[in-house]
Write a protein that holds these residues in place. Structure first.
Motif, PDB file in Angstrom:
ATOM      1  N   LEU A 185       0.828  -1.207   0.000  1.00 31.27           N
ATOM      2  CA  LEU A 185       0.000   0.000   0.000  1.00 31.27           C
ATOM      3  C   LEU A 185       0.852   1.242   0.000  1.00 31.27           C
ATOM      4  CD1 LEU A 185      -2.503   1.786   0.473  1.00 31.27           C
ATOM      5  CD2 LEU A 185      -2.292   1.273   2.903  1.00 31.27           C
ATOM      6  N   SER A 186       1.763   1.327   0.963  1.00 33.16           N
ATOM      7  CA  SER A 186       2.556   2.548   1.126  1.00 33.16           C
ATOM      8  C   SER A 186       3.980   2.307   0.693  1.00 33.16           C
ATOM      9  CB  SER A 186       2.550   3.000   2.597  1.00 33.16           C
ATOM     10  OG  SER A 186       3.073   1.980   3.424  1.00 33.16           O
ATOM     11  N   ASP A 187       4.637   3.385   0.335  1.00 31.19           N
ATOM     12  CA  ASP A 187       6.028   3.329  -0.073  1.00 31.19           C
ATOM     13  C   ASP A 187       6.859   2.881   1.108  1.00 31.19           C
ATOM     14  OD1 ASP A 187       8.598   3.873  -1.030  1.00 31.19           O
ATOM     15  OD2 ASP A 187       7.800   5.423  -2.346  1.00 31.19           O
ATOM     16  N   ALA A 188       7.560   1.754   0.963  1.00 31.43           N
ATOM     17  CA  ALA A 188       8.317   1.196   2.079  1.00 31.43           C
ATOM     18  C   ALA A 188       9.536   2.022   2.421  1.00 31.43           C
ATOM     19  CB  ALA A 188       8.745  -0.235   1.749  1.00 31.43           C
ATOM     20  N   SER A 189       9.993   2.854   1.496  1.00 29.36           N
ATOM     21  CA  SER A 189      11.238   3.581   1.706  1.00 29.36           C
ATOM     22  C   SER A 189      10.975   4.901   2.415  1.00 29.36           C
ATOM     23  CB  SER A 189      11.941   3.816   0.370  1.00 29.36           C
ATOM     24  OG  SER A 189      12.102   2.601  -0.305  1.00 29.36           O
ATOM     25  N   ILE A 190      10.561   4.818   3.667  1.00 27.22           N
ATOM     26  CA  ILE A 190      10.250   6.025   4.428  1.00 27.22           C
ATOM     27  C   ILE A 190      11.474   6.920   4.536  1.00 27.22           C
ATOM     28  CG2 ILE A 190       9.489   6.889   6.660  1.00 27.22           C
ATOM     29  CD1 ILE A 190       7.892   4.337   7.008  1.00 27.22           C
ATOM     30  N   ALA A 191      12.642   6.295   4.676  1.00 22.71           N
ATOM     31  CA  ALA A 191      13.862   7.082   4.816  1.00 22.71           C
ATOM     32  C   ALA A 191      14.179   7.867   3.561  1.00 22.71           C
ATOM     33  CB  ALA A 191      15.042   6.163   5.163  1.00 22.71           C
ATOM     34  N   CYS A 192      13.608   7.465   2.448  1.00 23.11           N
ATOM     35  CA  CYS A 192      13.861   8.166   1.182  1.00 23.11           C
ATOM     36  C   CYS A 192      12.940   9.370   1.002  1.00 23.11           C
ATOM     37  CB  CYS A 192      13.687   7.204   0.018  1.00 23.11           C
ATOM     38  SG  CYS A 192      14.979   5.959  -0.075  1.00 23.11           S
ATOM     39  N   ARG A 193      12.060   9.624   1.928  1.00 18.11           N
ATOM     40  CA  ARG A 193      11.172  10.790   1.897  1.00 18.11           C
ATOM     41  C   ARG A 193      10.187  10.717   0.745  1.00 18.11           C
ATOM     42  NH1 ARG A 193      13.786  15.796   0.898  1.00 18.11           N
ATOM     43  NH2 ARG A 193      14.855  14.667  -0.736  1.00 18.11           N
ATOM     44  N   MET A 195       6.881   9.301   0.520  1.00 18.43           N
ATOM     45  CA  MET A 195       5.587   8.762   0.902  1.00 18.43           C
ATOM     46  C   MET A 195       4.517   9.418   0.037  1.00 18.43           C
ATOM     47  SD  MET A 195       5.964   6.503   3.236  1.00 18.43           S
ATOM     48  CE  MET A 195       4.326   6.400   3.920  1.00 18.43           C
ATOM     49  N   ASP A 196       4.028   8.696  -0.969  1.00 23.41           N
ATOM     50  CA  ASP A 196       3.125   9.308  -1.919  1.00 23.41           C
ATOM     51  C   ASP A 196       1.874   8.478  -2.158  1.00 23.41           C
ATOM     52  OD1 ASP A 196       4.298   7.189  -3.133  1.00 23.41           O
ATOM     53  OD2 ASP A 196       5.234   8.341  -4.751  1.00 23.41           O
ATOM     54  N   GLY A 197       1.534   7.577  -1.217  1.00 21.49           N
ATOM     55  CA  GLY A 197       0.353   6.755  -1.415  1.00 21.49           C
ATOM     56  C   GLY A 197       0.628   5.500  -2.186  1.00 21.49           C
ATOM     57  N   ALA A 198       1.825   5.409  -2.750  1.00 25.64           N
ATOM     58  CA  ALA A 198       2.286   4.231  -3.477  1.00 25.64           C
ATOM     59  C   ALA A 198       1.290   3.765  -4.520  1.00 25.64           C
ATOM     60  CB  ALA A 198       2.657   3.128  -2.507  1.00 25.64           C
ATOM     61  N   TYR A 199       1.011   2.453  -4.584  1.00 25.84           N
ATOM     62  CA  TYR A 199       0.320   1.878  -5.732  1.00 25.84           C
ATOM     63  C   TYR A 199      -1.196   1.927  -5.653  1.00 25.84           C
ATOM     64  CZ  TYR A 199       4.982  -0.046  -6.464  1.00 25.84           C
ATOM     65  OH  TYR A 199       6.329  -0.187  -6.644  1.00 25.84           O
ATOM     66  N   ASP A 200      -1.775   2.255  -4.522  1.00 31.60           N
ATOM     67  CA  ASP A 200      -3.224   2.244  -4.382  1.00 31.60           C
ATOM     68  C   ASP A 200      -3.853   3.337  -5.247  1.00 31.60           C
ATOM     69  OD1 ASP A 200      -5.764   1.465  -3.056  1.00 31.60           O
ATOM     70  OD2 ASP A 200      -5.627   3.516  -2.282  1.00 31.60           O
ATOM     71  N   GLY A 201      -4.873   2.980  -6.008  1.00 33.67           N
ATOM     72  CA  GLY A 201      -5.578   3.980  -6.809  1.00 33.67           C
ATOM     73  C   GLY A 201      -5.767   3.555  -8.247  1.00 33.67           C
ATOM     74  N   GLU A 202      -6.584   4.302  -8.967  1.00 33.98           N
ATOM     75  CA  GLU A 202      -6.915   3.988 -10.354  1.00 33.98           C
ATOM     76  C   GLU A 202      -5.736   4.092 -11.315  1.00 33.98           C
ATOM     77  OE1 GLU A 202     -10.200   6.249 -11.663  1.00 33.98           O
ATOM     78  OE2 GLU A 202     -11.647   5.330 -10.274  1.00 33.98           O
ATOM     79  N   PRO A 203      -4.796   5.039 -11.151  1.00 31.29           N
ATOM     80  CA  PRO A 203      -3.695   5.111 -12.127  1.00 31.29           C
ATOM     81  C   PRO A 203      -2.937   3.796 -12.264  1.00 31.29           C
ATOM     82  CG  PRO A 203      -3.752   7.104 -10.810  1.00 31.29           C
ATOM     83  CD  PRO A 203      -4.748   6.173 -10.201  1.00 31.29           C
ATOM     84  N   THR A 204      -2.646   3.133 -11.136  1.00 34.99           N
ATOM     85  CA  THR A 204      -1.926   1.860 -11.196  1.00 34.99           C
ATOM     86  C   THR A 204      -2.782   0.780 -11.845  1.00 34.99           C
ATOM     87  OG1 THR A 204      -0.576   2.372  -9.248  1.00 34.99           O
ATOM     88  CG2 THR A 204      -0.827   0.046  -9.834  1.00 34.99           C
ATOM     89  N   SER A 205      -4.060   0.694 -11.440  1.00 36.03           N
ATOM     90  CA  SER A 205      -4.963  -0.316 -12.010  1.00 36.03           C
ATOM     91  C   SER A 205      -5.149  -0.119 -13.509  1.00 36.03           C
ATOM     92  CB  SER A 205      -6.314  -0.268 -11.295  1.00 36.03           C
ATOM     93  OG  SER A 205      -6.176  -0.531  -9.915  1.00 36.03           O
ATOM     94  N   ASP A 206      -5.323   1.137 -13.926  1.00 39.91           N
ATOM     95  CA  ASP A 206      -5.502   1.410 -15.354  1.00 39.91           C
ATOM     96  C   ASP A 206      -4.239   1.075 -16.144  1.00 39.91           C
ATOM     97  OD1 ASP A 206      -8.021   2.283 -14.737  1.00 39.91           O
ATOM     98  OD2 ASP A 206      -7.515   4.419 -14.779  1.00 39.91           O
ATOM     99  N   LEU A 207      -3.082   1.380 -15.580  1.00 45.89           N
ATOM    100  CA  LEU A 207      -1.814   1.081 -16.243  1.00 45.89           C
ATOM    101  C   LEU A 207      -1.643  -0.425 -16.436  1.00 45.89           C
ATOM    102  CD1 LEU A 207       1.010   1.871 -17.305  1.00 45.89           C
ATOM    103  CD2 LEU A 207       1.801   1.780 -14.923  1.00 45.89           C
ATOM    104  N   LEU A 208      -1.927  -1.200 -15.402  1.00 48.95           N
ATOM    105  CA  LEU A 208      -1.785  -2.649 -15.477  1.00 48.95           C
ATOM    106  C   LEU A 208      -2.764  -3.247 -16.492  1.00 48.95           C
ATOM    107  CD1 LEU A 208      -1.354  -3.369 -11.673  1.00 48.95           C
ATOM    108  CD2 LEU A 208       0.398  -3.667 -13.428  1.00 48.95           C
ATOM    109  N   ALA A 209      -3.997  -2.758 -16.487  1.00 44.59           N
ATOM    110  CA  ALA A 209      -4.997  -3.260 -17.437  1.00 44.59           C
ATOM    111  C   ALA A 209      -4.607  -2.937 -18.868  1.00 44.59           C
ATOM    112  CB  ALA A 209      -6.362  -2.671 -17.102  1.00 44.59           C
TER     113      ALA A 209
END
Length: 315
Positions: A185-193, A195-209
Motif C-alpha cells: 500500500l505505502s512506499d516502504a522507503s520512508i527514509a527516502c522521503r 511517501m506518496d500513497g504508493a500503488y493504491d488507486g486507479e492510475p496503477t490499475s488502469d496502467l496494469l490493465a
C-alpha cells in the motif's frame, strides 16, 4: 531439501573457468567509425565488475583478483585496470538473458528499498566532524516473479522518485504476460522521503490493465480510510471488492484469502540483496550506480538458478 542444500553449496563454490567462447569475445570488436579502438569488450568489463561485487572488492583489488585468476588458469588475456573499470561502468551494455518460457504467465510482486551512497554529508562528517543535514540515498525498485524466483525488472532512481512513478519503467522490462500483480500500500522507503500513497488507486490499475489486459489480478491493500467508489453497487472494481472483504472479514483474513501474504517474498528479496550485495552503493556517479545495481540483479538471479526452495501450500 537435499537439492536445495546442494544449490546453496554451489553458490559458495570458488571453481572458476573462462570458456573458449568468452576468451574469443574478451577483446572489443574492431570499430568501423572514427575514434579510438576500445581494448576490452563489454563482456570483459561485466565479468570483472561482477566478481568485484560478488566478493565485495574495490576496483584496484578487483584488478588484482582477476590477474590472480588468469594466472591460475594460465590464459593469455589482458586484465582491465581499475581506471578502465571505473570509466566503463558509466556506459557498459549488459547482455540480457531472456526467460526460458516467454509464454508462461508471470506472478509479479514489486517493492523498493533504500541503498546508501557516499555523499557530501559523509565527507563533511568524516573530515570536519560536522553534523550532516540528511543521509544520501538511492532507491532500488525490483520486480520479482513468484513462479521462477527471478528478478524480472529493476531500476535505480533518486530518492525523490516514488513507486508509482517508477512502475511504468519496471513494467517495460517484463518479458511476457502477467497474471498477478502484488504491491504494498505505502512506499516502504520512508527514509527516502517518498511517501506518496504508493500503488493504491486507479492510475496503477488502469496502467496494469492497459499493459496486460483487464483479466489481470491486482492485489493492493486499500488504506484503512478507504471507501467504496460511487459505482460500487452497479459495477464494483477490484478495489471495491477488497474494501468490502476487509470490512467483513478483517484485514488479516483478507491477506490470507487473497494471497497477499505472498508479498513477503518481495521483502525477503530485499533482505537477500542487502545480505549478499550490501546496503550501500560503491560508485559515486549516478549512471555508474545504475550499472552497479543491474550487475547486482544478475548476481542474485544467477544464485537463484543454482537452486531455490519450492513453495507448496499445505492448508
Amino acid at each position: 531439501m537435499a537439492e536445495y542444500n546442494q544449490g546453496l553449496r554451489r553458490r559458495g563454490d570458488l571453481t572458476v573457468w573462462i570458456s573458449d567462447e568468452a576468451l574469443g569475445m574478451w577483446s572489443a570488436a574492431r570499430r568501423t567509425t572514427r575514434g579510438g579502438q576500445p581494448r576490452y569488450s563489454d563482456l570483459a568489463i561485466e565479468l570483472c565488475l561482477t566478481l568485484g561485487m560478488l566478493f565485495k572488492q574495490p576496483l584496484r583489488q578487483t584488478q588484482g583478483f582477476m590477474r590472480g585468476i588468469t594466472g591460475i588458469l594460465g590464459v593469455e588475456i589482458a586484465v582491465p585496470d581499475f581506471s578502465t573499470l571505473s570509466r566503463w561502468g558509466n556506459g557498459v551494455i549488459l547482455q540480457t538473458s531472456p526467460r526460458a518460457d516467454k509464454q508462461a504467465a508471470i506472478r509479479l510482486v514489486v517493492d523498493s528499498t533504500c541503498l546508501k551512497i557516499f555523499g557530501k554529508g559523509e565527507w563533511l562528517e568524516e573530515k570536519h566532524k560536522t553534523k550532516r543535514k540528511r543521509r544520501s540515498w538511492r532507491k532500488l525498485h525490483l520486480g520479482l516473479d513468484l513462479v521462477s524466483g527471478e528478478i524480472v525488472s529493476s531500476d535505480l532512481t533518486t530518492d525523490e522518485v516514488g513507486d508509482p512513478t517508477a512502475l511504468p519503467g519496471l513494467l517495460d522490462q517484463v518479458d511476457g504476460p502477467v497474471a498477478l500483480f502484488l504491491a504494498p500500500l505505502s512506499d516502504a522507503s520512508i527514509a527516502c522521503r517518498a511517501m506518496d500513497g504508493a500503488y493504491d488507486g486507479e492510475p496503477t490499475s488502469d496502467l496494469l490493465a492497459a499493459r496486460f489486459g483487464s483479466m489481470i489480478e491486482v492485489t493492493i491493500p486499500p488504506p484503512k480510510t478507504a471507501i467504496l467508489s460511487a459505482i460500487a453497487g452497479q459495477d464494483s472494481t477490484a478495489r471495491d471488492c477488497h474494501i468490502a472483504d476487509i470490512a467483513a472479514r478483517g484485514r488479516m483474513a483478507w491477506q490470507k484469502a487473497s494471497g497477499y501474504n505472498q508479498r513477503s517474498r518481495g521483502e525477503t528479496l530485499m533482505g537477500r540483496w542487502k545480505a549478499v550485495i550490501g546496503p550501500k552503493l560503491k560508485a559515486r556517479a549516478f549512471e555508474k550506480q545504475k550499472t552497479e545495481a543491474k550487475i547486482g540483479v544478475r548476481v542474485l538471479n544467477r544464485m537463484t538458478e543454482l537452486g531455490r526452495p519450492q513453495f507448496e501450500r499445505t492448508a
